[in-house]
Every structure is written in C-alpha cells, then in structure tokens.
Write a protein that holds these residues in place. Structure first.
Motif, short mmCIF file in Angstrom:
data_model
loop_
_atom_site.label_atom_id
_atom_site.label_comp_id
_atom_site.label_asym_id
_atom_site.label_seq_id
_atom_site.Cartn_x
_atom_site.Cartn_y
_atom_site.Cartn_z
N SER A 112 0.59 -1.24 -0.13
CA SER A 112 -0.14 -0.21 0.06
C SER A 112 0.84 1.33 -0.12
N ASN A 113 1.64 1.19 0.97
CA ASN A 113 3.10 2.90 1.04
C ASN A 113 3.23 2.46 -0.77
N ASN A 114 4.24 1.41 -1.12
CA ASN A 114 4.78 2.40 -2.46
C ASN A 114 3.68 2.06 -3.35
N TYR A 115 2.39 1.53 -3.57
CA TYR A 115 1.52 2.30 -3.91
C TYR A 115 1.69 3.94 -4.11
N GLY A 116 1.28 3.87 -2.56
CA GLY A 116 1.07 5.41 -2.17
C GLY A 116 1.65 6.45 -2.71
N ILE A 117 3.31 6.32 -2.56
CA ILE A 117 4.26 7.05 -3.15
C ILE A 117 4.43 7.01 -5.03
N SER A 118 3.29 5.97 -5.65
CA SER A 118 3.49 6.22 -6.94
C SER A 118 2.29 6.84 -7.49
N ALA A 119 1.45 6.36 -6.57
CA ALA A 119 0.06 7.81 -7.45
C ALA A 119 0.89 9.52 -6.56
N PHE A 120 1.58 9.86 -5.40
CA PHE A 120 2.21 10.92 -5.39
C PHE A 120 2.60 11.86 -6.88
N LEU A 121 3.39 10.86 -6.97
CA LEU A 121 4.22 10.76 -8.64
C LEU A 121 3.50 11.44 -9.78
N VAL A 122 2.86 10.23 -9.92
CA VAL A 122 2.42 9.77 -11.34
C VAL A 122 1.11 11.13 -11.11
N SER A 123 0.31 11.28 -9.96
CA SER A 123 -0.13 13.01 -10.15
C SER A 123 0.34 13.70 -10.18
N VAL A 124 0.90 13.88 -9.70
CA VAL A 124 1.77 15.34 -9.89
C VAL A 124 2.37 15.46 -11.06
N PHE A 125 3.08 14.49 -11.62
CA PHE A 125 3.34 14.24 -13.32
C PHE A 125 1.95 15.25 -14.58
#
Length: 229
Positions: free
Chosen positions: A6-19
């Motif tokens: 879940s944490n890994n997905y959270g970090i990925s989601a943040f980066l993808v959403s910023v992009f």
C-alpha cells in the motif's frame, strides 16, 4: 506485507498525480496560446465564425478531457474521507459532462452558421458516441453508486464495471480529442510553422496525460482491491 504494498502504491500515486497535473497545466497553456494567439479568440456570438468554433476545442479538451481526468485523480489528491472524494469525483464528472455538451453545441452552431454539414467525420462520430456514453455512465453511477439509498453489496459488485467502462469512455474522449486536432490540422492546411508545433505538442501532451491518468486509475483500483481483501 499488505501495508508495504500500500505504501509503495501511495508513493507511485503521488508522483504520477504530480506529473499528470503538470501535463494538464501544459495542455491548458498550449490550448489557450493556440486559440487566443493563432485563432482569433473565443465567442458564442460573433461575425468571425472562427471564434464560435474555438469554444468547441476549449471545452472539449479543457472541460471534458482534463476535468474528467481530475475527477479520477481526486481520489489521490484531495485530502479527506472517502465519501468526500466520491462526491467531488461525481461533481467533477458532471462539470466535464456539461462542458462536453456545451462544446458540442458550439461546434454545431458554428457549422449551421457557416453552412457546413454536421456529424459526418470519424471525429464527430467518436465525439457523439463518447458524450452519450459518458452521460449514461454518470447517471448510472449516481443512482447505483452515489445515491445514498444504494445498497453496499450492490456497490461492491458494480465498482469494477464502473471502473472498466470509465476507462473505455475516457480513452474514447482522448481519441476524439486527438482526431479532432488532426482534423483541424488538415483543414487549416498547416505546415512547419509555430501553430503546427503548438497543435502537435498539445496532442502529444494529451496522450501523455491519458497514460498518466490510466496508471493512476490502476493504482487506485489496486488499492481498492487491497482494502476489500
């Protein structure tokens, strides 16, 4: 182990959403440069018919495509309870639907006042199909998923189908936008000039936005699946 995923997905989601947000800003800037600087500006009533047409790409890309993408990203970018995110998701999709309807009205108005036939190209067929399915999807979502009286068990069964059809409709919207830009490029007989570059880069950034939004959608669905496990 589930927490780590879940944490890994959270970090990925943040980066993808910023992009994705950066891409949305870039698309908006290029779109406004194209319509205001190269294409006479915007108006619902004008002797310069080009201004009436320009309302169409503005609302279809800025309203229908980008705001629709923002509706998905609301689940990862808006702080608060899941219920608040769901309401915002529904409201943003409604705004996108209204923008799409007004955008289609604008181009039909332009065609009628310019003596041009309506709905005869692949782009127009895709656009009408997309806006129709989008409207049906919104109504279905409101009464089946968002309506307070909907049963939780029914919601759980329908969420995967909602996500699937939402993805299909979103990429139909992207395809409609891309074919519209190509159609306009050919109609204006653009070559290697600044306007052509702006139009091409707009199309490329819209595609990248769609890819980013699709990855974020996958992350959100994965998180939802883990919560139900």
């Amino acid at each position: 182990m589930a927490l780590k995923r879940s944490n890994n997905y959270g970090i990925s989601a943040f980066l993808v959403s910023v992009f994705a947000h950066l891409l949305a800003i870039a698309v908006t800037i290029l779109l406004l440069i194209w319509l205001l600087h190269f294409r006479e500006g915007l108006a619902f009533k004008s002797d310069i018919k080009q201004k009436i047409f320009n309302v169409h790409p503005l609302l279809m890309i800025l309203g229908f495509v980008l705001i629709s993408g923002e509706a998905i990203m609301a689940y990862k970018t808006v702080p608060g309870r899941r219920k608040v995110q769901k309401i915002l998701h529904l409201i943003l999709h409604l705004i996108a639907l209204v923008a799409g309807i007004v955008g289609i009205y604008a181009v039909i108005k332009f065609h009628n006042e310019s003596g041009i036939p309506n709905i005869y190209t692949l782009h127009s067929w895709l656009g009408i199909s997309t806006i129709s399915l989008f409207g049906l999807q919104w109504l279905f979502s409101f009464f089946s998923l968002g309506y307070p009286g909907a049963k939780p068990t029914r919601r759980d069964r329908l969420v995967p189908w909602h996500a699937l059809f939402g993805t299909v409709i979103f990429f139909m919207a992207i395809l409609s936008a891309e074919t519209g830009l190509v159609e306009r490029f050919i109609f204006l007989k653009l070559h290697r000039n600044q306007e052509a570059l702006v139009l091409n880069f707009t199309g490329l950034l819209i595609l990248l936005f769609a890819i980013s939004e699709s990855n974020l959608r996958r992350i959100i669905c994965s998180n939802c699946t883990m919560k139900h496990e």
